[in-house]
Design an enzyme around this catalytic site. Structure first.
Site: not given
Lengths: 81, 223
Positions: B86, B200, B202
């Site tokens: 990002c 993302h 994560e």
């Protein structure tokens, strides 16, 4: 010395903000507007009296930080006042 | 494996990123942007998501001048693995470690939702655990995620297998949330050691929270 840097998206790079503003102007019946492009203006006050060397320094500033030259063009102006 | 997650003023995904790699059994150290050196023995540098320097001027325009970035750029140029997520992807573009640039989303909105992605190329560390054509579901959250590159640059990306993921719908058909050229969501550099993506991974490591497709992505770096 005051220096004005204008930064614009390059020709052919779609400007979504400009498009949204164009759309809003159209809905306000400003039908004469053909296109809207939005850029930014950065006004610098620099310690320099020579216009040529100021121009050179500001060009470096634009290349290194102020503009992303992959998508943006910049112009440098010296306001007379 | 030792993972260094870089923290800039305005970064907000460093703890999630640390958690994700620790869950996969790796050692993670947070490195403040004012440091001038990466910790010894680092295997992977992650530039996490967030709003470094308040997105002033342009997203990630100022972060590239943080003291640590010199070390990150040197690490990348020596073949060290770097992942930008990002805002981290935006940093890699601004630092010219990856080609192209990021623009405001085409609809000018900040978009925060799960989005499907299609694996375009798996011949790289990051996506080697997937097959080409696999469909993943991973959150996106960005206002400036419209990837742009000129025609010549785009051709080169394809020629070198640098386009890794594109946005799609659940069936793999084109669905472009932000106006990115060719719906591109993830690219890597020519040497295939620097990876940038807007989604993302994560945030996609627990099935109970919607998806764990991020696990296999991050595992690519581990074994």
């Amino acid at each position: 010395m005051k220096v004005i840097v204008n930064i614009q998206l390059k020709e052919g790079v779609l400007d979504p903000q400009g498009k949204a503003v164009h759309h809003a102007l159209s809905s306000l019946k400003f039908n004469e507007v053909k296109e809207v492009r939005i850029g930014k203006q950065i006004i610098l006050d620099i310690n320099e009296t020579d216009k040529n060397s100021a121009q050179k320094r500001v060009e470096i500033m634009c290349e290194e930080l102020l503009a992303n030259t992959v998508i943006e063009n910049y112009t440098i102006e010296f306001p007379t006042c | 494996m030792l993972v260094a997650v870089i923290v800039f003023p305005g970064t907000n995904c460093e703890i999630d990123t640390k958690y994700a790699f620790e869950k996969l059994g790796q050692s993670v150290t947070l490195v403040f942007h004012k440091e001038e050196q990466l910790p010894k023995g680092v295997d992977l540098v992650v530039l996490p998501g967030g709003f470094s320097y308040g997105d002033y001027l342009r997203s990630a325009a100022i972060a590239k001048f943080s003291p640590i970035m010199k070390a990150v750029i040197a690490f990348a140029n020596e073949g060290g693995k770097v992942l930008g997520i990002c805002n981290g992807f935006q940093m890699l573009l601004e630092a010219r470690l990856l080609p192209g640039a990021m623009k405001r989303n085409e609809n000018v909105h900040f978009i925060s939702k799960f989005h499907h992605l299609k694996v375009i190329d798996n011949n790289n560390t990051f996506l080697k655990k997937f097959s080409v054509g696999n469909i993943l579901n991973v959150p996106i959250a960005h206002g400036e995620g419209s990837y742009f590159i000129d025609e010549a640059g785009l051709k080169e990306l394809y020629a070198n297998s640098q386009v890794l993921l594109t946005y799609c719908d659940e069936n793999g058909d084109v669905k472009n949330p932000n106006g990115s050229i060719d719906s591109i969501a993830c690219i890597c550099n020519k040497a295939k050691n620097v990876f940038g993506l807007m989604p993302h991974p994560e945030r996609a490591i627990e099935e109970i929270l919607g998806s764990n497709d991020g696990v296999k992505m991050l595992e690519g770096f581990i074994h």
